[in-house]
Design a protein around this motif. Structure first.
Motif, short mmCIF file in Angstrom:
data_model
loop_
_atom_site.label_atom_id
_atom_site.label_comp_id
_atom_site.label_asym_id
_atom_site.label_seq_id
_atom_site.Cartn_x
_atom_site.Cartn_y
_atom_site.Cartn_z
N ARG A 1 2.69 11.97 29.51
CA ARG A 1 1.98 12.31 28.27
C ARG A 1 0.99 11.69 28.33
N ASP B 1 -3.23 15.44 25.99
CA ASP B 1 -2.08 15.95 25.31
C ASP B 1 -1.93 15.94 23.77
N ASN C 1 4.74 22.41 31.10
CA ASN C 1 4.50 21.02 30.70
C ASN C 1 5.49 20.45 29.66
#
Length: 299
Positions: free
Chosen positions: A236, A240, A272
């Motif tokens: 991450r 994001d 994702n």
């Protein structure tokens, strides 16, 4: 006094018995089956003699994660035949309609299995619709045997001071052993303390990992190590909407929350694991074929 009969003489006498077709049908046994497998003193029927089906628990758990978020009723390759046997058993219990007995472990099957778990007295995470070894074995009594059982282990285990179950701790140790730096958790499992996690950490199998002291290459190498032992893992980033960290879900953990299981579906289909459903941005060099802990150990 009549001669005493032992088990062998009873079987021999029965093997010489003959029956009319009317008698066989009245007993609910097809004539051919009766000739092939004689009844044994009322204690062993053709159904009992026949080999039970086998349900691979690993495959059923994979389908529990991959199937429910799908549009439609597509099945998970390798899992459908095992799911079908479980669904047939749920139907026999009056918990699942025949239209849903299709090898797709969708929301109807989740609901039906949760009802089965509650009927056994389970509550909370133990009645989440995801098979545990005990409920799956009891459902299959007289119908199927369970192979490749999966267990989360103790829910009060820990890794680096963060709560995880034993299965997750074992996975983290295996991934850590592939690296020359340590895996450090910032968040464990069975916790709802962080609202930004959207419920993914409420159950088992899910952790967040610090990467603040790692180079970019080391971060990706950590993702690869985690994926190698059976985590759905992503790096991450601020783009994001997060500080840098790794989010990892132990694939096929039976304690995993619904939102975390949905992320495994995303991983399975190359996404994702975020609300935007974007493609997985992991560089190709750090990707591995999908696996899970038990499969990794066999390899």
């Amino acid at each position: 006094m009549p001669a005493q009969l032992d088990e062998r003489s009873v079987l021999m006498n029965q093997s010489r018995a003959t029956y009319t077709r009317r008698q066989l049908l009245s007993r609910g046994v097809a004539a051919g089956a009766a000739l092939a497998v004689p009844a044994l003193a009322g204690t062993q029927t053709a159904a009992a003699v026949a080999a039970l089906a086998t349900v691979d628990m690993e495959q059923v758990l994979l389908a529990c994660q991959v199937d429910p978020p799908k549009s439609g009723t597509g099945t998970t390759p390798g899992a459908a035949s095992h799911v079908l046997v479980v669904e047939q058993a749920l139907q026999a219990k009056g918990l699942l309609a025949s239209a849903q007995v299709d090898g797709h472990y969708g929301t109807s099957t989740l609901t039906a299995y949760a009802a089965w778990q509650r009927s056994l007295g389970f509550t909370g995470i133990d009645a989440n619709g995801v098979p545990g070894r005990t409920s799956l074995t009891q459902l299959g009594s007289g119908r199927y045997d369970v192979s490749r059982p999966v267990a989360a282990g103790s829910r009060t285990d820990s890794y680096g001071g963060k709560r995880v179950n034993t299965r997750t701790a074992d996975m983290l140790r295996a991934a850590d052993g592939m690296l020359s730096w340590s895996i450090t958790l910032t968040q464990g499992s069975y916790t709802s303390s962080n609202p930004d996690s959207a419920g993914t950490h409420d159950g088992g199998g899910v952790v967040d990992i610090s990467v603040s002291s790692l180079s970019t290459t080391q971060r990706w190498q950590t993702v690869r190590a985690l994926r190698t032992v059976g985590f759905a893992a992503w790096l991450r980033t601020p783009s994001d909407g997060f500080d840098y960290h790794i989010h990892a879900n132990g694939i096929s953990d039976p304690d995993m929350s619904r939102t975390a299981r949905d992320q495994v579906n995303d991983y399975y289909f190359g996404r994702n694991g975020l609300a935007n459903n974007a493609a997985d941005n992991t560089p190709e060099a750090y990707r591995v074929a999908l696996t899970w802990w038990e499969k990794y150990k066999r390899a």
